[in-house]
Write a protein that holds these residues in place. Structure first.
Motif, PDB file in Angstrom:
ATOM      1  N   VAL A  40       1.052  -0.183  -2.580  1.00  0.00           N
ATOM      2  CA  VAL A  40       0.514  -1.167  -3.523  1.00  0.00           C
ATOM      3  C   VAL A  40       1.338  -2.443  -3.462  1.00  0.00           C
ATOM      4  CG1 VAL A  40      -0.001  -1.682  -5.940  1.00  0.00           C
ATOM      5  CG2 VAL A  40      -0.270   0.665  -5.077  1.00  0.00           C
ATOM      6  N   SER A  41       0.678  -3.573  -3.219  1.00  0.00           N
ATOM      7  CA  SER A  41       1.340  -4.875  -3.248  1.00  0.00           C
ATOM      8  C   SER A  41       0.673  -5.755  -4.297  1.00  0.00           C
ATOM      9  CB  SER A  41       1.272  -5.550  -1.874  1.00  0.00           C
ATOM     10  OG  SER A  41       2.008  -4.796  -0.921  1.00  0.00           O
ATOM     11  N   LEU A  42       1.491  -6.452  -5.081  1.00  0.00           N
ATOM     12  CA  LEU A  42       0.985  -7.285  -6.162  1.00  0.00           C
ATOM     13  C   LEU A  42       1.514  -8.709  -6.055  1.00  0.00           C
ATOM     14  CD1 LEU A  42       1.528  -5.020  -9.327  1.00  0.00           C
ATOM     15  CD2 LEU A  42      -0.536  -5.206  -7.915  1.00  0.00           C
ATOM     16  N   GLY A  43       0.641  -9.669  -6.381  1.00  0.00           N
ATOM     17  CA  GLY A  43       1.052 -11.042  -6.647  1.00  0.00           C
ATOM     18  C   GLY A  43       0.818 -11.273  -8.130  1.00  0.00           C
ATOM     19  N   VAL A  44       1.867 -11.591  -8.906  1.00  0.00           N
ATOM     20  CA  VAL A  44       1.787 -11.617 -10.362  1.00  0.00           C
ATOM     21  C   VAL A  44       2.264 -12.955 -10.904  1.00  0.00           C
ATOM     22  CG1 VAL A  44       2.455 -10.424 -12.484  1.00  0.00           C
ATOM     23  CG2 VAL A  44       2.330  -9.146 -10.340  1.00  0.00           C
TER      24      VAL A  44
ATOM     25  N   ASN B  18      -5.693  12.288  -9.895  1.00  0.00           N
ATOM     26  CA  ASN B  18      -7.024  12.908  -9.815  1.00  0.00           C
ATOM     27  C   ASN B  18      -7.406  13.278  -8.394  1.00  0.00           C
ATOM     28  OD1 ASN B  18      -7.337  12.721 -12.552  1.00  0.00           O
ATOM     29  ND2 ASN B  18      -8.766  10.996 -12.508  1.00  0.00           N
ATOM     30  N   TYR B  19      -6.944  12.471  -7.427  1.00  0.00           N
ATOM     31  CA  TYR B  19      -7.355  12.683  -6.038  1.00  0.00           C
ATOM     32  C   TYR B  19      -6.213  13.174  -5.145  1.00  0.00           C
ATOM     33  CZ  TYR B  19     -11.762  10.667  -7.426  1.00  0.00           C
ATOM     34  OH  TYR B  19     -12.968  10.464  -8.058  1.00  0.00           O
ATOM     35  N   LYS B  20      -5.100  13.583  -5.785  1.00  0.00           N
ATOM     36  CA  LYS B  20      -3.968  14.179  -5.069  1.00  0.00           C
ATOM     37  C   LYS B  20      -3.440  13.257  -3.964  1.00  0.00           C
ATOM     38  CE  LYS B  20      -4.834  17.817  -7.540  1.00  0.00           C
ATOM     39  NZ  LYS B  20      -4.136  17.940  -8.842  1.00  0.00           N
ATOM     40  N   VAL B  21      -3.224  12.003  -4.340  1.00  0.00           N
ATOM     41  CA  VAL B  21      -2.740  10.980  -3.406  1.00  0.00           C
ATOM     42  C   VAL B  21      -1.367  10.490  -3.875  1.00  0.00           C
ATOM     43  CG1 VAL B  21      -3.153   8.620  -2.568  1.00  0.00           C
ATOM     44  CG2 VAL B  21      -5.040  10.252  -2.689  1.00  0.00           C
ATOM     45  N   ASP B  22      -0.448  10.264  -2.944  1.00  0.00           N
ATOM     46  CA  ASP B  22       0.894   9.787  -3.292  1.00  0.00           C
ATOM     47  C   ASP B  22       0.985   8.270  -3.159  1.00  0.00           C
ATOM     48  OD1 ASP B  22       1.824  12.377  -3.713  1.00  0.00           O
ATOM     49  OD2 ASP B  22       2.416  12.616  -1.607  1.00  0.00           O
ATOM     50  N   MET B  23       1.621   7.624  -4.144  1.00  0.00           N
ATOM     51  CA  MET B  23       1.957   6.203  -4.044  1.00  0.00           C
ATOM     52  C   MET B  23       3.348   6.124  -3.424  1.00  0.00           C
ATOM     53  SD  MET B  23       2.144   3.298  -7.065  1.00  0.00           S
ATOM     54  CE  MET B  23       0.613   3.828  -7.819  1.00  0.00           C
ATOM     55  N   VAL B  24       3.461   5.539  -2.230  1.00  0.00           N
ATOM     56  CA  VAL B  24       4.708   5.665  -1.466  1.00  0.00           C
ATOM     57  C   VAL B  24       5.426   4.344  -1.206  1.00  0.00           C
ATOM     58  CG1 VAL B  24       3.989   7.812  -0.353  1.00  0.00           C
ATOM     59  CG2 VAL B  24       3.455   5.615   0.743  1.00  0.00           C
ATOM     60  N   GLY B  25       4.913   3.226  -1.722  1.00  0.00           N
ATOM     61  CA  GLY B  25       5.615   1.966  -1.481  1.00  0.00           C
ATOM     62  C   GLY B  25       4.736   0.771  -1.754  1.00  0.00           C
ATOM     63  N   GLY B  26       5.206  -0.403  -1.314  1.00  0.00           N
ATOM     64  CA  GLY B  26       4.454  -1.626  -1.513  1.00  0.00           C
ATOM     65  C   GLY B  26       5.371  -2.823  -1.670  1.00  0.00           C
ATOM     66  N   ASP B  27       4.888  -3.837  -2.359  1.00  0.00           N
ATOM     67  CA  ASP B  27       5.658  -5.078  -2.526  1.00  0.00           C
ATOM     68  C   ASP B  27       5.153  -5.784  -3.777  1.00  0.00           C
ATOM     69  OD1 ASP B  27       7.473  -7.075  -1.970  1.00  0.00           O
ATOM     70  OD2 ASP B  27       6.146  -8.144  -0.595  1.00  0.00           O
ATOM     71  N   THR B  28       6.031  -6.530  -4.412  1.00  0.00           N
ATOM     72  CA  THR B  28       5.663  -7.329  -5.583  1.00  0.00           C
ATOM     73  C   THR B  28       6.287  -8.702  -5.445  1.00  0.00           C
ATOM     74  OG1 THR B  28       5.692  -5.342  -6.956  1.00  0.00           O
ATOM     75  CG2 THR B  28       5.662  -7.432  -8.106  1.00  0.00           C
ATOM     76  N   CYS B  29       5.489  -9.733  -5.702  1.00  0.00           N
ATOM     77  CA  CYS B  29       6.039 -11.081  -5.636  1.00  0.00           C
ATOM     78  C   CYS B  29       5.379 -11.962  -6.692  1.00  0.00           C
ATOM     79  CB  CYS B  29       5.870 -11.693  -4.247  1.00  0.00           C
ATOM     80  SG  CYS B  29       4.156 -11.983  -3.780  1.00  0.00           S
ATOM     81  N   ALA B  30       5.992 -13.114  -6.938  1.00  0.00           N
ATOM     82  CA  ALA B  30       5.462 -14.055  -7.924  1.00  0.00           C
ATOM     83  C   ALA B  30       4.244 -14.764  -7.364  1.00  0.00           C
ATOM     84  CB  ALA B  30       6.540 -15.067  -8.292  1.00  0.00           C
ATOM     85  N   SER B  31       3.318 -15.097  -8.258  1.00  0.00           N
ATOM     86  CA  SER B  31       2.107 -15.828  -7.883  1.00  0.00           C
ATOM     87  C   SER B  31       2.021 -17.080  -8.740  1.00  0.00           C
ATOM     88  CB  SER B  31       0.881 -14.930  -8.114  1.00  0.00           C
ATOM     89  OG  SER B  31      -0.312 -15.669  -8.023  1.00  0.00           O
TER      90      SER B  31
ATOM     91  N   ILE C 155      -4.054  -3.021  -1.742  1.00  0.00           N
ATOM     92  CA  ILE C 155      -3.730  -1.600  -1.574  1.00  0.00           C
ATOM     93  C   ILE C 155      -4.102  -1.152  -0.173  1.00  0.00           C
ATOM     94  CG2 ILE C 155      -4.314   0.754  -2.314  1.00  0.00           C
ATOM     95  CD1 ILE C 155      -4.505  -0.234  -5.132  1.00  0.00           C
ATOM     96  N   THR C 156      -3.185  -0.451   0.467  1.00  0.00           N
ATOM     97  CA  THR C 156      -3.447   0.178   1.759  1.00  0.00           C
ATOM     98  C   THR C 156      -3.448   1.683   1.554  1.00  0.00           C
ATOM     99  OG1 THR C 156      -2.461  -1.624   3.028  1.00  0.00           O
ATOM    100  CG2 THR C 156      -2.576   0.520   4.110  1.00  0.00           C
ATOM    101  N   CYS C 157      -4.452   2.334   2.101  1.00  0.00           N
ATOM    102  CA  CYS C 157      -4.582   3.782   1.940  1.00  0.00           C
ATOM    103  C   CYS C 157      -4.499   4.468   3.298  1.00  0.00           C
ATOM    104  CB  CYS C 157      -5.904   4.121   1.265  1.00  0.00           C
ATOM    105  SG  CYS C 157      -6.126   5.893   0.931  1.00  0.00           S
ATOM    106  N   LEU C 158      -3.747   5.539   3.357  1.00  0.00           N
ATOM    107  CA  LEU C 158      -3.650   6.376   4.554  1.00  0.00           C
ATOM    108  C   LEU C 158      -4.390   7.684   4.289  1.00  0.00           C
ATOM    109  CD1 LEU C 158       0.166   5.976   5.313  1.00  0.00           C
ATOM    110  CD2 LEU C 158      -1.716   4.641   6.248  1.00  0.00           C
ATOM    111  N   GLY C 159      -4.975   8.221   5.330  1.00  0.00           N
ATOM    112  CA  GLY C 159      -5.648   9.507   5.216  1.00  0.00           C
ATOM    113  C   GLY C 159      -5.516  10.285   6.506  1.00  0.00           C
ATOM    114  N   ILE C 160      -5.987  11.526   6.486  1.00  0.00           N
ATOM    115  CA  ILE C 160      -5.929  12.366   7.685  1.00  0.00           C
ATOM    116  C   ILE C 160      -7.290  12.995   7.942  1.00  0.00           C
ATOM    117  CG2 ILE C 160      -3.462  12.891   7.564  1.00  0.00           C
ATOM    118  CD1 ILE C 160      -4.264  15.607   6.291  1.00  0.00           C
ATOM    119  N   ALA C 161      -7.524  13.364   9.187  1.00  0.00           N
ATOM    120  CA  ALA C 161      -8.745  14.069   9.575  1.00  0.00           C
ATOM    121  C   ALA C 161      -8.526  14.680  10.950  1.00  0.00           C
ATOM    122  CB  ALA C 161      -9.938  13.121   9.621  1.00  0.00           C
ATOM    123  N   ASN C 162      -9.272  15.731  11.226  1.00  0.00           N
ATOM    124  CA  ASN C 162      -9.326  16.242  12.599  1.00  0.00           C
ATOM    125  C   ASN C 162     -10.212  15.315  13.412  1.00  0.00           C
ATOM    126  OD1 ASN C 162      -7.767  18.650  12.161  1.00  0.00           O
ATOM    127  ND2 ASN C 162      -9.546  19.514  11.108  1.00  0.00           N
ATOM    128  N   ASP C 163      -9.869  15.120  14.666  1.00  0.00           N
ATOM    129  CA  ASP C 163     -10.614  14.207  15.525  1.00  0.00           C
ATOM    130  C   ASP C 163     -12.102  14.551  15.547  1.00  0.00           C
ATOM    131  OD1 ASP C 163     -10.891  12.064  17.365  1.00  0.00           O
ATOM    132  OD2 ASP C 163     -10.904  13.489  19.025  1.00  0.00           O
TER     133      ASP C 163
END
Length: 344
Positions: free
Chosen positions: A94-98, A120-133, A141-149
């Motif tokens: 998660v990255s925010l401009g505030v 609710n969806y069993k997803v981890d928040m693992v990082g990001g960035d925050t800066c002044a706006s 928001i960037t989301c990662l997921g997995i799947a079989n090819d």
């Protein structure tokens, strides 16, 4: 040097223009620009990556969008892209401009919504960035997921005679937005607490706009039934726009039947109040975050047993075009009239 206005290309035209000359350098990159998510190969699994940018005043209005709902929605719309690839979302950043007008308590509310969606969806928040706006709020928001090819579903796999399916109902989130905008305008200048918005009995429409839920349940049903769609997208810009993307990338045409498009009764009721055509809203409203997918005819018997899945048409040869079949059998070319990022 000649100047080309961005609006002349539109959002997808601009993306194509800027990325046409990109050459993939890494053997681990299996799919780059052009689908709901990029696909990378690391070991036996495939990693899916998608990102979304939400700008105050463009994608949301804090006059009527609670920050907790906004946080939830910001996460949900990214998860929807991963599900649209037939994958499982696993992590987000998660990255925010505030701007200075937001307090710590405001951001706590925003993050409370994000955390709830992640739980609710069993997803981890693992990082990001925050800066002044300089002004307003920006959420990326960037989301990662997995799947079989073998399980990944792209937009380019639709075949002639495939069935076209959508989930849930369409146009409802747009009607929720129209309700919110109507009350915002009606109460402009009225002191907070002095008026009660006319939302009674329309709570479902507001929820579809303010707190959409990605269709994990549909992906689970498809897996349980052993159905792999031939092409799939989520409906973020309207049914017309999305089916045209699938048809263009699959080099096919389509026939969508007006009387098969799933419409919520309350949404139709509000549309009539506002002198709007609910079918037009369903085709072009956007933000429903339902799934649009195509399936082989052999899966018909299984598809009709699925909860909240509706057959709305079939794939045709490309020369037929992308057509809407009216209630009286008339054929109209589908027009992608949904959200145009650089014309608004």
């Amino acid at each position: 040097m000649a100047r080309t206005e961005i609006a002349t290309l539109g959002e997808f035209g601009l993306i194509k223009h800027l990325t046409d000359k990109i050459t993939l350098q890494q053997p681990t990159t299996k799919k780059g620009v052009g689908d709901d998510a990029a696909v990378m190969a690391y070991g036996t699994k495939r990693t899916l990556v998608t990102t979304d940018l939400l700008l105050e005043g463009i994608h949301f209005n804090l006059e009527y969008v609670p920050l907790k709902h906004l946080g939830y929605k910001a996460v949900a719309v990214n998860l929807s892209d991963i599900y649209a690839m037939n994958g499982t979302p696993t992590q987000i950043t998660v990255s925010l401009g505030v701007s200075a007008r937001f307090s710590v308590e405001d951001l706590e509310e925003l993050y409370a919504g994000m955390r709830l969606a992640c739980e609710n969806y069993k997803v981890d928040m693992v990082g990001g960035d925050t800066c002044a706006s300089m002004n307003g709020l920006t959420i990326s928001i960037t989301c990662l997921g997995i799947a079989n090819d073998k399980d990944i579903v792209y937009r380019n796999g639709a075949k002639v005679n495939d069935l076209i399916c959508v989930t849930g109902n369409l146009g409802t989130a747009y009607m929720g937005l129209q309700l919110l905008e109507r009350e915002r305008i009606a109460n402009k200048g009225v002191r907070q607490g002095d008026s009660i918005p006319a939302f009674e009995g329309r709570e479902y429409l507001l929820e579809r706009q303010l707190k959409p839920e990605p269709r994990r349940d549909i992906i689970e049903q498809l897996r349980e039934l052993g159905i792999k769609p031939t092409a799939m997208m989520d409906v973020s810009d309207g049914l017309s726009s999305e089916i045209k993307h699938i048809c263009h990338q699959s080099n096919v045409g389509c026939a969508i039947y007006e009387d098969k498009i799933p419409i919520d009764f309350k949404a139709a009721e509000v549309a009539e109040e506002m002198n709007l055509n609910i079918v037009t809203c369903a085709l072009n409203g956007g933000e429903d975050y339902e799934l649009l997918f195509t399936c082989d005819l052999k899966d018909y018997e299984k598809l009709v047993t699925m909860h909240d899945v509706y057959l709305v048409g079939h794939i045709t040869k490309p020369e037929y075009g992308t057509m809407l079949i009216g209630r009286n059998g008339e054929e109209l070319e589908l027009q992608a009239q949904g959200w145009q990022a650089f014309n608004n």
